[in-house]
Write an enzyme that holds these catalytic residues in place. Structure first.
Site, PDB file in Angstrom:
ATOM      1  N   GLU A 305     -13.380 -13.405  12.728  1.00  0.00           N
ATOM      2  CA  GLU A 305     -13.901 -14.625  12.545  1.00  0.00           C
ATOM      3  C   GLU A 305     -13.582 -14.967  11.004  1.00  0.00           C
ATOM      4  O   GLU A 305     -14.464 -15.145  10.008  1.00  0.00           O
ATOM      5  CB  GLU A 305     -15.155 -14.666  12.511  1.00  0.00           C
ATOM      6  N   ARG A 344     -20.960 -20.914  -6.977  1.00  0.00           N
ATOM      7  CA  ARG A 344     -20.721 -19.415  -6.819  1.00  0.00           C
ATOM      8  C   ARG A 344     -20.881 -18.721  -8.029  1.00  0.00           C
ATOM      9  O   ARG A 344     -21.299 -17.508  -7.966  1.00  0.00           O
ATOM     10  CB  ARG A 344     -19.099 -19.368  -6.161  1.00  0.00           C
ATOM     11  N   CYS A 375     -27.886 -29.274 -16.137  1.00  0.00           N
ATOM     12  CA  CYS A 375     -28.990 -28.940 -16.962  1.00  0.00           C
ATOM     13  C   CYS A 375     -29.505 -27.642 -16.674  1.00  0.00           C
ATOM     14  O   CYS A 375     -30.817 -27.358 -16.414  1.00  0.00           O
ATOM     15  CB  CYS A 375     -30.098 -29.940 -16.825  1.00  0.00           C
ATOM     16  N   GLU A 376     -28.583 -26.790 -16.782  1.00  0.00           N
ATOM     17  CA  GLU A 376     -29.021 -25.253 -16.590  1.00  0.00           C
ATOM     18  C   GLU A 376     -28.036 -24.591 -17.433  1.00  0.00           C
ATOM     19  O   GLU A 376     -26.608 -24.491 -17.495  1.00  0.00           O
ATOM     20  CB  GLU A 376     -29.004 -24.842 -15.174  1.00  0.00           C
ATOM     21  N   TYR A 405     -16.355 -22.504   0.470  1.00  0.00           N
ATOM     22  CA  TYR A 405     -17.771 -22.400  -0.198  1.00  0.00           C
ATOM     23  C   TYR A 405     -17.700 -23.334  -1.244  1.00  0.00           C
ATOM     24  O   TYR A 405     -18.603 -22.803  -2.436  1.00  0.00           O
ATOM     25  CB  TYR A 405     -18.091 -20.827  -0.460  1.00  0.00           C
TER      26      TYR A 405
HETATM   27  C1  LIG Z   1     -19.623 -16.354   7.107  1.00  0.00           C
HETATM   28  C2  LIG Z   1     -19.481 -15.485   8.226  1.00  0.00           C
HETATM   29  C3  LIG Z   1     -18.124 -15.424   8.497  1.00  0.00           C
HETATM   30  C4  LIG Z   1     -16.972 -15.937   7.809  1.00  0.00           C
HETATM   31  O1  LIG Z   1     -17.029 -15.133   6.700  1.00  0.00           O
HETATM   32  P1  LIG Z   1     -15.830 -15.032   5.499  1.00  0.00           P
HETATM   33  O2  LIG Z   1     -16.236 -14.315   4.348  1.00  0.00           O
HETATM   34  O3  LIG Z   1     -15.659 -16.633   4.880  1.00  0.00           O
HETATM   35  O4  LIG Z   1     -14.441 -14.638   5.955  1.00  0.00           O
HETATM   36  C5  LIG Z   1     -17.721 -15.111   9.879  1.00  0.00           C
HETATM   37  N1  LIG Z   1     -18.623 -14.539  10.771  1.00  0.00           N
HETATM   38  C6  LIG Z   1     -20.051 -14.833  10.467  1.00  0.00           C
HETATM   39  C7  LIG Z   1     -21.060 -14.557  11.572  1.00  0.00           C
HETATM   40  C8  LIG Z   1     -20.175 -15.460   9.267  1.00  0.00           C
HETATM   41  O5  LIG Z   1     -21.677 -15.517   9.090  1.00  0.00           O
END
Ligand SMILES: *Cc1c(COP(=O)(O)O)cnc(C)c1O
Length: 448
Positions: A305, A344, A375-376, A405
């Site tokens: 993922e 970030r 304003c930080e 992100y």
């Molecule tokens: C955030 C997340 C991802 C992706 O993370 P990356 O660092 O963007 O690759 C995959 N699986 C789950 C369950 C997540 O919470």
């Protein structure tokens, strides 16, 4: 070039391209100090759409999807939508044959209403609302990942006596990995998942197997984010197969799928390390087949993922410099947005390398702090950036690796309005998401 990247045919490697190692493969320097991405001048994008603006290189996103499918031909690759989602992005991910991983009704409905096949979507979340579960069941998502014991009975009841929903269990393998404490999710003491160490995972699995409405397809884990080394993934494979072996011995259970999550690290500044995808694929495959052979288990189908590594390097933020202030020890270069378009640096101390675009400077680089307009005091864009010493108001700055992100974490702070997203491809720029206007802000505000 980040190691997850397969250069496209147009990515000629020139002497100057070392400076462009964290930029999209299509990035080309022009003689007048500008940069083109996807065949479009960044200065022209700033003129046409205004600043601040996010730019996304469509072919870079697509190439990264293909790199994943090529490196993991037998696995299912799900793009983690929380990194960045809009309708065009969902469409590209669909066309490239990836699945989608979502964690809210909003992400899920946006994707499905734009035509993304629900059976290729997985729903995550440590605290799914009743609406999240109802929507997932109504739209017919492929998998739901159970993250807490209370979800089991709730989900089974929502599925109803005649239904059956494919589920996975999010397991905490007890492994520390990731670029920052706030993005480590594989360790025992944090809010996600069910631990192997205290037996909660095993207990939940036994309960799920007892529910005829739930079909347990496999185990899931996600170690964290911005991981640049393959070792934590190999350790996760061993822990997960260890648990699968115990489930087989105790319950005769054979699980056909194993989801190792995402978290694949990328370089934000030249010289930084990125996770090598080819190595990851090869080592995970070997580790998985060895561990399964030792346990006498069939090899499960792998799921991964990635979020950041698909879209992060495809995005750029363009800012206009509003002021340059020289104090005793620092030069502060202030731009027309900041922590509301990219939290970030404030959240994780993330570091970026902006560059001047749109004009050529012969001045030597100087060390400056690029700050936002919010304003930080912690509203920092780049803590120790190198910019030409003559940087001044009106200049354009481009921040690479802004695709993941940023848009998805943007806030309404100071009512600056969230920037638009423009896509570039084959010399053409088009608007994917328009700028948030004062009218947008006012229309949600119900008045006196
Ligand atoms: C955030 C997340 C991802 C992706 O993370 P990356 O660092 O963007 O690759 C995959 N699986 C789950 C369950 C997540 O919470």
């Amino acid at each position: 070039m980040t190691t997850v990247h397969e250069p496209t045919a147009t990515a000629a490697v020139t002497a100057t391209s070392a400076h462009l190692s964290v930029w999209p493969a299509s990035a080309t320097e022009t003689r007048r100090g500008d940069l083109t991405v996807g065949g479009v001048s960044l200065a022209e994008i700033a003129d046409r759409f205004g600043t601040p603006v996010y730019v996304l290189d469509e072919n870079e996103v697509r190439d990264r999807c293909r790199t994943y499918r090529h490196a993991f031909p037998d696995a299912e690759v799900l793009y983690a939508a929380k990194a960045f989602l809009c309708r065009a992005m969902a469409h590209w991910i669909d066309e490239e044959g990836l699945g989608l991983d979502v964690c809210s009704t909003g992400e899920l409905e946006l994707a499905v209403t734009t035509g993304f096949p629900p059976e290729r979507i997985t729903l995550h979340g440590n605290a799914k609302s009743p609406r999240d579960l109802d929507t997932a069941l109504r739209l017919g998502v492929g998998r739901i990942v159970i993250d807490s014991p209370s979800e089991i009975a709730r989900l089974a009841a929502a599925v109803g006596p005649d239904g059956r929903q494919k589920v996975m269990v999010r397991v905490v393998p007890g492994i520390s990995a990731g670029g920052h404490e706030k993005i480590r999710t594989g360790t025992d003491d944090q809010k996600f998942g069910l631990c192997i160490a205290d037996g909660y995972a095993q207990h939940a699995i036994a309960r799920i197997v007892d529910q005829p409405q739930l079909e347990l397809a496999g185990l899931h884990c996600h170690l964290g984010s911005q991981i640049t080394n393959v070792k934590p993934y190999l350790a996760a494979v061993r822990r997960m197969v260890g648990l699968m072996a115990r489930l087989y011995q105790q319950h005769g259970l054979i699980l056909p799928e194993l989801d190792l999550g995402g978290g694949h690290g990328i370089a934000y500044r030249s010289g930084e390390e990125a996770l090598d995808l080819t190595t990851l694929a090869r080592r995970v495959r070997t580790e998985l087949s060895d561990a399964c052979a030792a346990a006498g288990l069939p090899v499960p189908r792998l799921i991964i993922e990635p979020g950041r590594a698909i879209v992060g390097p495809a995005g750029i933020t363009l800012y206009r410099v509003l002021s340059v202030k020289r104090t005793g020890s620092h030069t502060y270069v202030a731009v027309d947005d900041g922590m509301s378009d990219n939290p970030r640096p404030a959240l994780y101390g993330a570091r970026y390398a902006p560059r001047l675009i749109g004009r050529h400077s012969t001045e030597a680089p100087a060390r400056v702090t690029v700050v936002g307009r919010h304003c930080e005091a912690g509203d920092i864009v780049a803590a120790d950036a190198q910019l030409p010493a003559d940087v001044r108001s009106g200049d354009l700055l481009a921040v690479p690796v802004a695709g993941a992100y940023h848009v998805s974490m943007a806030s309404g702070y100071n009512l600056v309005g969230r920037p638009p997203v423009a896509a570039v491809r084959d010399g053409i720029a088009r608007l994917l998401v328009r700028r948030e206007s004062l009218e947008d802000i006012r229309s949600r505000d119900m008045g006196l």
